[in-house]
Enzyme design. Sequence first.
Site, mmCIF file in Angstrom:
data_model
loop_
_atom_site.group_PDB
_atom_site.id
_atom_site.type_symbol
_atom_site.label_atom_id
_atom_site.label_comp_id
_atom_site.label_asym_id
_atom_site.label_seq_id
_atom_site.Cartn_x
_atom_site.Cartn_y
_atom_site.Cartn_z
ATOM 1 N N PRO A 87 0.823 -1.224 0.000
ATOM 2 C CA PRO A 87 0.000 0.000 0.000
ATOM 3 C C PRO A 87 0.852 1.267 0.000
ATOM 4 O O PRO A 87 0.327 2.357 -0.223
ATOM 5 C CB PRO A 87 -0.835 -0.114 1.277
ATOM 6 C CG PRO A 87 -0.285 -1.240 2.053
ATOM 7 C CD PRO A 87 0.575 -2.069 1.160
ATOM 8 N N GLU A 114 2.951 -7.649 8.509
ATOM 9 C CA GLU A 114 3.047 -6.192 8.685
ATOM 10 C C GLU A 114 3.899 -5.542 7.603
ATOM 11 O O GLU A 114 3.903 -4.334 7.451
ATOM 12 C CB GLU A 114 3.633 -5.860 10.060
ATOM 13 C CG GLU A 114 2.777 -6.333 11.206
ATOM 14 C CD GLU A 114 1.356 -5.813 11.119
ATOM 15 O OE1 GLU A 114 1.176 -4.593 11.138
ATOM 16 O OE2 GLU A 114 0.427 -6.646 11.012
ATOM 17 N N ARG A 152 -4.071 -8.296 -20.755
ATOM 18 C CA ARG A 152 -5.056 -7.957 -21.792
ATOM 19 C C ARG A 152 -4.543 -6.894 -22.749
ATOM 20 O O ARG A 152 -5.138 -6.687 -23.807
ATOM 21 C CB ARG A 152 -6.400 -7.567 -21.171
ATOM 22 C CG ARG A 152 -6.377 -6.312 -20.355
ATOM 23 C CD ARG A 152 -7.621 -6.235 -19.488
ATOM 24 N NE ARG A 152 -8.863 -6.348 -20.254
ATOM 25 C CZ ARG A 152 -9.329 -5.418 -21.074
ATOM 26 N NH1 ARG A 152 -8.649 -4.308 -21.257
ATOM 27 N NH2 ARG A 152 -10.459 -5.596 -21.716
ATOM 28 N N ASP A 167 -11.087 1.042 -24.416
ATOM 29 C CA ASP A 167 -11.557 0.822 -23.046
ATOM 30 C C ASP A 167 -11.648 2.116 -22.259
ATOM 31 O O ASP A 167 -10.905 3.050 -22.510
ATOM 32 C CB ASP A 167 -10.547 -0.049 -22.280
ATOM 33 C CG ASP A 167 -10.766 -1.514 -22.510
ATOM 34 O OD1 ASP A 167 -11.811 -1.865 -23.056
ATOM 35 O OD2 ASP A 167 -9.872 -2.288 -22.139
HETATM 36 N N1 ADE Z 1 -0.789 -5.136 -0.061
HETATM 37 C C1 ADE Z 1 -1.657 -4.753 0.893
HETATM 38 N N2 ADE Z 1 -2.442 -3.751 0.451
HETATM 39 C C2 ADE Z 1 -2.057 -3.485 -0.835
HETATM 40 C C3 ADE Z 1 -2.474 -2.552 -1.822
HETATM 41 N N3 ADE Z 1 -3.450 -1.677 -1.605
HETATM 42 N N4 ADE Z 1 -1.833 -2.573 -3.003
HETATM 43 C C4 ADE Z 1 -0.845 -3.443 -3.247
HETATM 44 N N5 ADE Z 1 -0.393 -4.343 -2.360
HETATM 45 C C5 ADE Z 1 -1.001 -4.369 -1.154
#
Ligand code: ADE
Length: 248
Positions: A87, A114, A152, A167
């Site tokens: 994230p 974590e 794709r 698209d």
């Molecule tokens: N791992 C945990 N959350 C994630 C996300 N939003 N994007 C990519 N990998 C992740």
Amino acid sequence: MRIDIITIFPEMFDCVFDASIIKRAREKGLVEIRAHNLRDWTTDKHKTTDDTPYGGGGGMIMKPEPIFAAVEAIKGEEEAPVILLTPQGRLFNQTVAEELARHERLIFICGRYEGVDERVREHLVTDEISIGDYVLSGGELAAMVITDAVVRLLPGALGYERAAAEDSHATGLLEGPHYTRPPEFRRWTIPEVLTSGHHARVAQWRRQQALKRTLERRPDLLASAPLSEQDKRWLREMGYNGPFAEDE
Ligand code: ADE
């Protein structure tokens, strides 16, 4: 193209990569996808991939040794981006998908727990990608999403070659509405222009609908979409006065 995915849950990928467009692309030899079990590169009896964090605190951290060993073995002497799904990475979008689709090889590392030991980030990974501002239980679903969006785009992957170029997002705009038979369903009819046989009028209607839908749902996209002077005139008629991107 070849895509290698390093994960502690390789079985999660089985059904996703064995269906639909990805399956066909694999069968056509356009892409080879392998999900590798990180535990194959552990050296202890319990096949440990994580450990407690130095300095205390909750959660478990993925150990560096198996991840380095896996990437080094899979990559060999070849060039390949090594992408950590997290994230904290740069946000994935259609432009990033197009960029990844130009590589011969991609290696994904699916984080769990974590996070991963920082030395993986600093000395092994070449890119970090997030699929959105939310936290998944691991990078596996993100790797599937990215793989699908990339595969794709490979020439020959779609039955109808122009589809990918048209698209939503590929043009910088959302697509307008689509209809198929029957022409009347529960007394709801379809726009007359679509049965007019007049290709230029249909193309113009589609473009206007794409602009209208983008304005209604994602006006933020209009500021960076490539737009013609005619597009801008139509948008102004719909009440949008910019900003517009500098170049066409
Ligand atoms: N791992 C945990 N959350 C994630 C996300 N939003 N994007 C990519 N990998 C992740």
